[in-house]
Design a protein around this motif. Structure first.
Motif, mmCIF file in Angstrom:
data_model
loop_
_atom_site.group_PDB
_atom_site.id
_atom_site.type_symbol
_atom_site.label_atom_id
_atom_site.label_comp_id
_atom_site.label_asym_id
_atom_site.label_seq_id
_atom_site.Cartn_x
_atom_site.Cartn_y
_atom_site.Cartn_z
ATOM 1 N N ILE A 92 -3.004 -7.834 -68.225
ATOM 2 C CA ILE A 92 -2.014 -8.838 -68.647
ATOM 3 C C ILE A 92 -0.714 -8.145 -69.040
ATOM 4 C CG2 ILE A 92 -1.467 -10.439 -70.529
ATOM 5 C CD1 ILE A 92 -3.106 -11.791 -68.510
ATOM 6 N N ARG A 93 -0.829 -7.026 -69.716
ATOM 7 C CA ARG A 93 0.366 -6.290 -70.132
ATOM 8 C C ARG A 93 1.181 -5.851 -68.920
ATOM 9 N NH1 ARG A 93 -1.365 -1.984 -73.852
ATOM 10 N NH2 ARG A 93 -1.782 -3.784 -75.141
ATOM 11 N N LYS A 94 0.496 -5.333 -67.882
ATOM 12 C CA LYS A 94 1.194 -4.927 -66.655
ATOM 13 C C LYS A 94 1.809 -6.136 -65.956
ATOM 14 C CE LYS A 94 0.906 -0.506 -66.018
ATOM 15 N NZ LYS A 94 2.078 0.322 -65.945
ATOM 16 N N LEU A 95 1.094 -7.256 -65.952
ATOM 17 C CA LEU A 95 1.625 -8.473 -65.336
ATOM 18 C C LEU A 95 2.898 -8.911 -66.043
ATOM 19 C CD1 LEU A 95 1.385 -10.856 -63.350
ATOM 20 C CD2 LEU A 95 -0.055 -11.991 -65.050
ATOM 21 N N ILE A 96 2.899 -8.870 -67.361
ATOM 22 C CA ILE A 96 4.093 -9.260 -68.127
ATOM 23 C C ILE A 96 5.239 -8.303 -67.832
ATOM 24 C CG2 ILE A 96 5.031 -9.427 -70.466
ATOM 25 C CD1 ILE A 96 2.269 -10.557 -71.295
ATOM 26 N N GLU A 97 4.953 -7.001 -67.729
ATOM 27 C CA GLU A 97 6.005 -6.037 -67.391
ATOM 28 C C GLU A 97 6.605 -6.342 -66.029
ATOM 29 O OE1 GLU A 97 4.427 -2.092 -67.598
ATOM 30 O OE2 GLU A 97 4.011 -2.235 -69.741
ATOM 31 N N ARG A 98 5.766 -6.653 -65.052
ATOM 32 C CA ARG A 98 6.251 -6.971 -63.703
ATOM 33 C C ARG A 98 7.074 -8.252 -63.704
ATOM 34 N NH1 ARG A 98 3.083 -5.031 -59.546
ATOM 35 N NH2 ARG A 98 4.677 -5.853 -58.186
ATOM 36 N N LEU A 99 6.624 -9.252 -64.459
ATOM 37 C CA LEU A 99 7.377 -10.502 -64.544
ATOM 38 C C LEU A 99 8.734 -10.280 -65.213
ATOM 39 C CD1 LEU A 99 4.538 -12.993 -65.513
ATOM 40 C CD2 LEU A 99 5.671 -12.774 -63.298
ATOM 41 N N GLN A 100 8.791 -9.401 -66.202
ATOM 42 C CA GLN A 100 10.068 -9.091 -66.854
ATOM 43 C C GLN A 100 11.034 -8.437 -65.879
ATOM 44 O OE1 GLN A 100 8.668 -6.732 -70.130
ATOM 45 N NE2 GLN A 100 8.645 -8.471 -71.544
ATOM 46 N N VAL A 101 10.520 -7.590 -64.999
ATOM 47 C CA VAL A 101 11.383 -6.942 -63.996
ATOM 48 C C VAL A 101 11.926 -7.982 -63.027
ATOM 49 C CG1 VAL A 101 11.393 -5.366 -62.030
ATOM 50 C CG2 VAL A 101 10.306 -4.683 -64.161
ATOM 51 N N ILE A 102 11.071 -8.884 -62.568
ATOM 52 C CA ILE A 102 11.509 -9.892 -61.587
ATOM 53 C C ILE A 102 12.447 -10.902 -62.235
ATOM 54 C CG2 ILE A 102 10.749 -11.770 -60.082
ATOM 55 C CD1 ILE A 102 8.151 -10.165 -59.664
ATOM 56 N N CYS A 103 12.093 -11.379 -63.431
ATOM 57 C CA CYS A 103 12.886 -12.426 -64.087
ATOM 58 C C CYS A 103 14.185 -11.898 -64.680
ATOM 59 C CB CYS A 103 12.054 -13.104 -65.167
ATOM 60 S SG CYS A 103 10.675 -14.054 -64.503
ATOM 61 N N GLU A 104 14.295 -10.590 -64.856
ATOM 62 C CA GLU A 104 15.484 -9.934 -65.388
ATOM 63 C C GLU A 104 15.931 -10.584 -66.695
ATOM 64 O OE1 GLU A 104 18.041 -10.215 -62.021
ATOM 65 O OE2 GLU A 104 17.265 -8.384 -61.126
ATOM 66 N N ASP A 105 17.026 -11.339 -66.672
ATOM 67 C CA ASP A 105 17.583 -11.879 -67.915
ATOM 68 C C ASP A 105 17.165 -13.314 -68.200
ATOM 69 O OD1 ASP A 105 18.967 -12.815 -65.771
ATOM 70 O OD2 ASP A 105 20.941 -12.673 -66.690
ATOM 71 N N THR A 106 16.341 -13.925 -67.352
ATOM 72 C CA THR A 106 15.876 -15.287 -67.603
ATOM 73 C C THR A 106 14.535 -15.248 -68.332
ATOM 74 O OG1 THR A 106 14.771 -15.429 -65.455
ATOM 75 C CG2 THR A 106 17.045 -16.214 -65.578
ATOM 76 N N ASP A 107 14.292 -16.265 -69.131
ATOM 77 C CA ASP A 107 13.059 -16.336 -69.902
ATOM 78 C C ASP A 107 11.924 -16.873 -69.036
ATOM 79 O OD1 ASP A 107 14.270 -15.417 -72.188
ATOM 80 O OD2 ASP A 107 14.840 -17.420 -72.861
ATOM 81 N N PHE A 108 10.723 -16.482 -69.394
ATOM 82 C CA PHE A 108 9.528 -17.042 -68.777
ATOM 83 C C PHE A 108 8.470 -17.160 -69.862
ATOM 84 C CE2 PHE A 108 8.924 -12.509 -68.458
ATOM 85 C CZ PHE A 108 7.587 -12.329 -68.769
#
Length: 183
Positions: A92-108
């Motif tokens: 889950i931690r890696k998934l969140i890191e990957r989502l942060q890279v893709i989403c950049e400055d937008t929230d998820f």
């Protein structure tokens, strides 16, 4: 990187009075400039963040990524970076890191319910072209098969101005007159 090439400056002082070697060396300056530019291009194409169209194409070929006609250089670079950094283990931690890279400055928002239904709920606000597809690829690669993923991407819009609506109702009736004498 622009380098000022001046081969004539490397000529020994006693040779400066001879015009032929000086002219030959001066004529070679543009060739060395082309050489430096080619070397800089090769160096910049070694890194995803500085690669040009050719360099990104090489990375895509290695990673078996097929760009679409609508992809820009930045979206292609983002896809390559995303695939390049996919490493095991998938947590889950890696998934969140990957989502942060893709989403950049937008929230998820990522919510999990592993007690009752093995469900992940992901809410994003992505507007960039190809970003939702990248998230789909990450989820498909990282989420175990026994976890149901519910994804939702919302794009907020603000409209200003006036809007007018109108409507018309009409009735029509078709009457057919037959001449029974002809029948």
């Amino acid at each position: 990187m622009n380098r000022e090439v001046d081969i004539l400056s490397h000529l020994p002082n006693f040779m400066e009075k001879y015009q032929e070697p000086a002219a030959a060396l001066k004529a070679e300056n543009p060739e060395f400039t082309l050489l430096w530019d080619a070397a800089d291009k090769i160096l910049s194409n070694h890194y995803i963040s500085t690669a040009d169209e050719y360099g990104i194409g090489r990375f895509e070929k290695m990673l078996e990524i097929y760009p679409t006609a609508e992809d820009t250089l930045e979206s292609r670079r983002s896809k390559v970076q995303n695939r390049w950094n996919s490493t095991l283990p998938y947590t889950i931690r890696k998934l969140i890191e990957r989502l942060q890279v893709i989403c950049e400055d937008t929230d998820f928002r990522l919510q999990n319910d592993f007690e009752d239904g093995y469900t992940l709920a992901l809410n994003t606000n992505l507007e960039g072209f190809g970003k939702v597809n990248q998230i789909e690829e990450v989820i498909a690669a990282m989420a175990p098969c026994n976890i149901r993923v519910i994804g939702k991407n919302e794009i907020g819009l603000t409209a200003e101005g006036q809007s007018y609506f109108t409507g018309v109702v009409s009735f029509s009736e078709v009457i057919t007159i037959l001449d029974e004498r002809r029948a």
